[in-house]
Design a protein around this motif. Sequence first.
Motif, PDB file in Angstrom:
ATOM      1  N   GLU A  22       0.850  -1.185   0.000  1.00 42.88           N
ATOM      2  CA  GLU A  22       0.000   0.000   0.000  1.00 42.88           C
ATOM      3  C   GLU A  22       0.885   1.235   0.000  1.00 42.88           C
ATOM      4  N   ALA A  23       0.490   2.244  -0.769  1.00 40.34           N
ATOM      5  CA  ALA A  23       1.236   3.497  -0.845  1.00 40.34           C
ATOM      6  C   ALA A  23       0.656   4.515   0.118  1.00 40.34           C
ATOM      7  N   GLU A  24       1.545   5.322   0.706  1.00 42.94           N
ATOM      8  CA  GLU A  24       1.109   6.360   1.642  1.00 42.94           C
ATOM      9  C   GLU A  24       2.022   7.581   1.489  1.00 42.94           C
ATOM     10  N   TRP A  64       4.352   0.454   1.675  1.00 44.29           N
ATOM     11  CA  TRP A  64       4.325  -0.528   2.753  1.00 44.29           C
ATOM     12  C   TRP A  64       4.178  -1.918   2.148  1.00 44.29           C
ATOM     13  N   ARG A  65       5.050  -2.824   2.556  1.00 40.27           N
ATOM     14  CA  ARG A  65       4.983  -4.197   2.064  1.00 40.27           C
ATOM     15  C   ARG A  65       4.927  -5.152   3.254  1.00 40.27           C
ATOM     16  N   LYS A  66       4.048  -6.127   3.157  1.00 35.98           N
ATOM     17  CA  LYS A  66       4.007  -7.217   4.124  1.00 35.98           C
ATOM     18  C   LYS A  66       4.708  -8.423   3.512  1.00 35.98           C
ATOM     19  N   ASN A  67       5.684  -8.954   4.239  1.00 39.23           N
ATOM     20  CA  ASN A  67       6.448 -10.097   3.748  1.00 39.23           C
ATOM     21  C   ASN A  67       6.397 -11.196   4.805  1.00 39.23           C
ATOM     22  N   GLU A  68       5.803 -12.314   4.436  1.00 38.86           N
ATOM     23  CA  GLU A  68       5.638 -13.410   5.393  1.00 38.86           C
ATOM     24  C   GLU A  68       6.975 -13.982   5.856  1.00 38.86           C
ATOM     25  N   VAL A  84      10.617   2.283   0.639  1.00 37.72           N
ATOM     26  CA  VAL A  84       9.965   0.983   0.812  1.00 37.72           C
ATOM     27  C   VAL A  84      10.228   0.515   2.234  1.00 37.72           C
ATOM     28  N   ILE A  85       9.160   0.266   2.974  1.00 34.64           N
ATOM     29  CA  ILE A  85       9.279  -0.291   4.328  1.00 34.64           C
ATOM     30  C   ILE A  85       8.622  -1.660   4.321  1.00 34.64           C
ATOM     31  N   THR A  86       9.407  -2.673   4.642  1.00 34.80           N
ATOM     32  CA  THR A  86       8.918  -4.046   4.673  1.00 34.80           C
ATOM     33  C   THR A  86       8.625  -4.441   6.110  1.00 34.80           C
ATOM     34  N   LEU A  87       7.438  -5.002   6.321  1.00 34.18           N
ATOM     35  CA  LEU A  87       7.013  -5.404   7.659  1.00 34.18           C
ATOM     36  C   LEU A  87       6.885  -6.917   7.738  1.00 34.18           C
ATOM     37  N   ARG A 133       2.984  -0.548  11.469  1.00 33.95           N
ATOM     38  CA  ARG A 133       3.401   0.668  10.782  1.00 33.95           C
ATOM     39  C   ARG A 133       4.068   1.637  11.760  1.00 33.95           C
ATOM     40  N   GLN A 134       3.667   1.587  12.988  1.00 37.38           N
ATOM     41  CA  GLN A 134       4.309   2.438  13.986  1.00 37.38           C
ATOM     42  C   GLN A 134       5.801   2.119  14.083  1.00 37.38           C
TER      43      GLN A 134
END
Length: 241
Positions: free
Chosen positions: A13-15, A28-32, A49-52, A58-59
């Motif tokens: 998702e872009a923010e 924002w990227r979610k990576n399993e 790019v922030i990978t979670l 997100r915090q």
Amino acid sequence: MPLVPFSITPVEEAEPVVVAGMQTTIIWRKNERARRVALRIDPQAGRIVITLPPRGSRQAGLALLRGHESWVAERLASLPPALVIADGNEIPVFGQPHRIVHDVRARGGAVIETPVIRVSGHPDFLARRVRDMLRDLAFREFSAMARRMAAQFHARPGEVRIKDTRTRWGSCTADGTMMFSWRLIMAPRFVQHYVVAHETAHLRHMNHGPDFWTLVETLTPHRAEAAGWLRREGPGLLRIS
């Protein structure tokens, strides 16, 4: 600062965000498979790019960003200007500038006539025709180069694929499949020679140990010069689209 290799994932998702007074965008990227929050700059799109990881918040991502805000701002500001593949613009091929010329009388898609790339057809398809031509050229050049190098130590590369990657110029899997960025065809030949040698050496050594680097330097004399060129000039190739 933790960094992870770029990977495509369907969860993103872009923010919009302001960094050091500069308006930009976070992807924002979610990576399993990620184990921790990671931050990087996408030089191609000029975005953060922030990978979670699965339970990352997100915090936590914003905290990492704010903790490295000066570094992020410097990296974004240092990116070369974006360059669009369009009639009249110049892009490099084998490190040499080539002017793109749309010619309604031409035939055959995009054709290199150094120092010109002549492109036929409807102008709406010009960029795609140029990219397709460069991808085909990259496949032919890098496939042949990899075969010649592998033969020096009695190996054989598997399938060669040309992709549009953002952090890797090349890669080699355990089954011998080799991948190269199509943008590498825009770099000078000595840079291409090094990248192909690097990946070809992985056919023998799937690591970066001393034996691997000895083989790389047997295959190419351009390691130091090419690595330096990619650090300086590589981001500019990623900004061409």
